[in-house]
Design a protein around this motif. Structure first.
Motif, PDB file in Angstrom:
ATOM      1  N   ASP A 182     -11.907  39.437  44.216  1.00 34.32           N
ATOM      2  CA  ASP A 182     -13.162  40.173  44.398  1.00 34.32           C
ATOM      3  C   ASP A 182     -13.073  41.224  45.494  1.00 34.32           C
ATOM      4  O   ASP A 182     -14.023  41.982  45.703  1.00 34.32           O
ATOM      5  CB  ASP A 182     -14.301  39.201  44.731  1.00 34.32           C
ATOM      6  CG  ASP A 182     -14.589  38.248  43.587  1.00 34.32           C
ATOM      7  OD1 ASP A 182     -14.736  38.738  42.448  1.00 34.32           O
ATOM      8  OD2 ASP A 182     -14.640  37.035  43.813  1.00 34.32           O
ATOM      9  N   LEU A 183     -11.931  41.260  46.219  1.00 37.65           N
ATOM     10  CA  LEU A 183     -11.757  42.224  47.305  1.00 37.65           C
ATOM     11  C   LEU A 183     -10.474  43.010  47.093  1.00 37.65           C
ATOM     12  O   LEU A 183      -9.422  42.437  46.801  1.00 37.65           O
ATOM     13  CB  LEU A 183     -11.717  41.495  48.654  1.00 37.65           C
ATOM     14  CG  LEU A 183     -13.058  40.894  49.078  1.00 37.65           C
ATOM     15  CD1 LEU A 183     -12.864  39.476  49.589  1.00 37.65           C
ATOM     16  CD2 LEU A 183     -13.714  41.743  50.145  1.00 37.65           C
ATOM     17  N   ARG A 184     -10.555  44.335  47.233  1.00 35.72           N
ATOM     18  CA  ARG A 184      -9.395  45.207  47.008  1.00 35.72           C
ATOM     19  C   ARG A 184      -9.196  46.088  48.245  1.00 35.72           C
ATOM     20  O   ARG A 184     -10.101  46.832  48.649  1.00 35.72           O
ATOM     21  CB  ARG A 184      -9.629  46.056  45.753  1.00 35.72           C
ATOM     22  CG  ARG A 184      -8.517  47.051  45.451  1.00 35.72           C
ATOM     23  CD  ARG A 184      -8.715  47.645  44.054  1.00 35.72           C
ATOM     24  NE  ARG A 184     -10.079  48.122  43.855  1.00 35.72           N
ATOM     25  CZ  ARG A 184     -10.475  49.363  44.167  1.00 35.72           C
ATOM     26  NH1 ARG A 184      -9.615  50.235  44.682  1.00 35.72           N
ATOM     27  NH2 ARG A 184     -11.735  49.728  43.962  1.00 35.72           N
ATOM     28  N   TRP A 185      -8.003  45.989  48.841  1.00 39.44           N
ATOM     29  CA  TRP A 185      -7.680  46.729  50.055  1.00 39.44           C
ATOM     30  C   TRP A 185      -6.869  47.973  49.714  1.00 39.44           C
ATOM     31  O   TRP A 185      -5.780  47.891  49.141  1.00 39.44           O
ATOM     32  CB  TRP A 185      -6.898  45.841  51.017  1.00 39.44           C
ATOM     33  CG  TRP A 185      -6.346  46.520  52.239  1.00 39.44           C
ATOM     34  CD1 TRP A 185      -5.027  46.633  52.585  1.00 39.44           C
ATOM     35  CD2 TRP A 185      -7.081  47.162  53.291  1.00 39.44           C
ATOM     36  NE1 TRP A 185      -4.882  47.285  53.780  1.00 39.44           N
ATOM     37  CE2 TRP A 185      -6.132  47.633  54.238  1.00 39.44           C
ATOM     38  CE3 TRP A 185      -8.432  47.395  53.525  1.00 39.44           C
ATOM     39  CZ2 TRP A 185      -6.507  48.315  55.395  1.00 39.44           C
ATOM     40  CZ3 TRP A 185      -8.807  48.066  54.673  1.00 39.44           C
ATOM     41  CH2 TRP A 185      -7.862  48.517  55.593  1.00 39.44           C
ATOM     42  N   GLN A 186      -7.433  49.135  50.038  1.00 40.12           N
ATOM     43  CA  GLN A 186      -6.723  50.405  49.943  1.00 40.12           C
ATOM     44  C   GLN A 186      -6.940  51.098  51.279  1.00 40.12           C
ATOM     45  O   GLN A 186      -7.977  51.721  51.504  1.00 40.12           O
ATOM     46  CB  GLN A 186      -7.253  51.262  48.788  1.00 40.12           C
ATOM     47  CG  GLN A 186      -6.919  50.710  47.415  1.00 40.12           C
ATOM     48  CD  GLN A 186      -7.439  51.601  46.303  1.00 40.12           C
ATOM     49  OE1 GLN A 186      -8.579  52.040  46.313  1.00 40.12           O
ATOM     50  NE2 GLN A 186      -6.578  51.882  45.324  1.00 40.12           N
ATOM     51  N   ARG A 187      -5.985  50.915  52.165  1.00 40.22           N
ATOM     52  CA  ARG A 187      -6.125  51.398  53.539  1.00 40.22           C
ATOM     53  C   ARG A 187      -6.654  52.820  53.569  1.00 40.22           C
ATOM     54  O   ARG A 187      -6.131  53.675  52.883  1.00 40.22           O
ATOM     55  CB  ARG A 187      -4.762  51.321  54.236  1.00 40.22           C
ATOM     56  CG  ARG A 187      -4.791  51.702  55.711  1.00 40.22           C
ATOM     57  CD  ARG A 187      -3.392  51.749  56.291  1.00 40.22           C
ATOM     58  NE  ARG A 187      -2.996  50.478  56.862  1.00 40.22           N
ATOM     59  CZ  ARG A 187      -3.043  50.190  58.159  1.00 40.22           C
ATOM     60  NH1 ARG A 187      -3.510  51.090  58.999  1.00 40.22           N
ATOM     61  NH2 ARG A 187      -2.640  49.039  58.606  1.00 40.22           N
ATOM     62  N   PRO A 188      -7.724  53.076  54.341  1.00 38.47           N
ATOM     63  CA  PRO A 188      -8.388  52.207  55.321  1.00 38.47           C
ATOM     64  C   PRO A 188      -9.707  51.602  54.841  1.00 38.47           C
ATOM     65  O   PRO A 188     -10.591  51.331  55.652  1.00 38.47           O
ATOM     66  CB  PRO A 188      -8.651  53.196  56.457  1.00 38.47           C
ATOM     67  CG  PRO A 188      -9.010  54.465  55.740  1.00 38.47           C
ATOM     68  CD  PRO A 188      -8.163  54.488  54.480  1.00 38.47           C
TER      69      PRO A 188
END
Length: 331
Positions: A182-188
């Motif tokens: 449910d969470l997607r990290w694409q910096r920042p």
């Protein structure tokens, strides 16, 4: 969609809570009564909770006071989950009692405009009504959450162990990438599905990640962006069967009680270990380590959860107590 914007300072100040937040767990568990989504993951809790609430004569209070104030919707009042609750249930409830009247009326107004507020909600600005609410929240917590506290804490410890491994392997990026589907990290930016479209700029305040046993589906954060940022997110739930054992006693040695290999497996799980790591620590095959872990899990001494391609085993409070009681020099 919720987009949480990080700076380098925010990444340095991001951390994972050590214990569940009791007021967020109250609110998230109230949501479980309002949805059948994920009901299978809470089947045992739901059944015992309904039995206990009915036996205590609490069902009318649940229907008329708590559920209307915490709808499973885009918003419920932030004052119900004050940051002081990280210090425990008593501190959180005291903070609710101390909430300024103006803030309560403002947040009740938001609830009325977004989800619909009960007609009596504005009276929460008065201390007597707030005392009644706090008493109800305490009684609810004591009735349906406190009896499961050991199991909930074991799941939180397992989650923290998994995030610690992600930190060792990939730094804070590894942590933010491993928080679940449910969470997607694409910096920042950390992206998550959310009931409304929002941007949350941390602006150097960092983010407190709070794993929640009762949260299901999309994560939750404060509606008020001026409060210290937190993100309540769901643990991964898998079908499992476990039973709590009877009194194991504290005087017998672990080797006599469990057997040499199984006692070694229990010790190896103390800091969190995968099945392969259990096998290497005890000098047995991976299949044998898995069998020993299953026996310990069925006895309620460890908990096991999948993390990426591995299964991570950690102690339950009962398993930790058994180890402490059999450590030379322990009280």
């Amino acid at each position: 969609m919720l987009r949480i914007h990080f700076t380098d300072a925010d990444l340095a100040r991001t951390r994972v809570a050590a214990v569940p937040d009791p007021l967020w767990e109250i609110c998230a568990s109230l949501h479980r009564f309002q949805s059948r989504q994920g009901r299978w993951a809470y089947a045992d809790w739901f059944r015992t909770a309904r039995t206990r609430l009915n036996a205590a004569g609490f069902a009318p209070t649940l229907r008329t006071l708590l559920l209307p104030l915490v709808p499973r919707a885009a918003y419920f009042p932030d004052f119900l989950t004050p940051p002081e609750a990280t210090e425990g249930l008593d501190a959180g409830l005291e903070a609710i009692l101390a909430t300024p009247k103006r803030r309560i009326l403002d947040e009740v107004g938001i609830l009325a405009r977004t989800s619909g507020a009960p007609a009596w909600a504005p009276s929460l600005a008065e201390s007597d009504m707030r005392k009644e609410l706090v008493q109800a929240m305490r009684a609810y917590h004591d009735t349906v959450i406190a009896p499961h506290s050991d199991h909930i804490q074991a799941r939180i410890e397992a989650e923290r162990s998994a995030r610690a491994r992600a930190m060792l392997n990939g730094g804070i990026d590894g942590v933010l990438q491993s928080l679940g589907p449910d969470l997607r990290w694409q910096r920042p930016i950390l992206h998550t599905v959310y009931p409304e479209d929002r941007d949350l700029h941390l602006n150097g305040r960092g983010l407190l990640l709070v794993p929640s046993y009762f949260c299901w589906g999309n994560p939750v954060t404060f509606g008020d962006t001026t409060l210290d940022p937190i993100l309540i997110y769901s643990l991964s739930h898998e079908p499992h069967h476990s039973a709590l054992p009877g009194d194991l006693g504290s005087g017998a040695s672990l080797k006599a009680l469990l057997g040499r290999t199984r006692a070694a497996v229990l010790r190896a799980a103390a800091t969190g270990a995968t099945t392969g790591e259990l096998a290497r620590a005890t000098g047995v095959s991976a299949s044998s380590a898995s069998q020993h872990a299953t026996a310990l899990r069925d006895a309620g001494l460890i908990t096991s959860h999948r993390h990426a391609a591995s299964v991570l085993h950690t102690l339950t409070p009962l398993g930790a107590a058994l180890l402490r009681a059999n450590t030379p020099g322990s009280p």
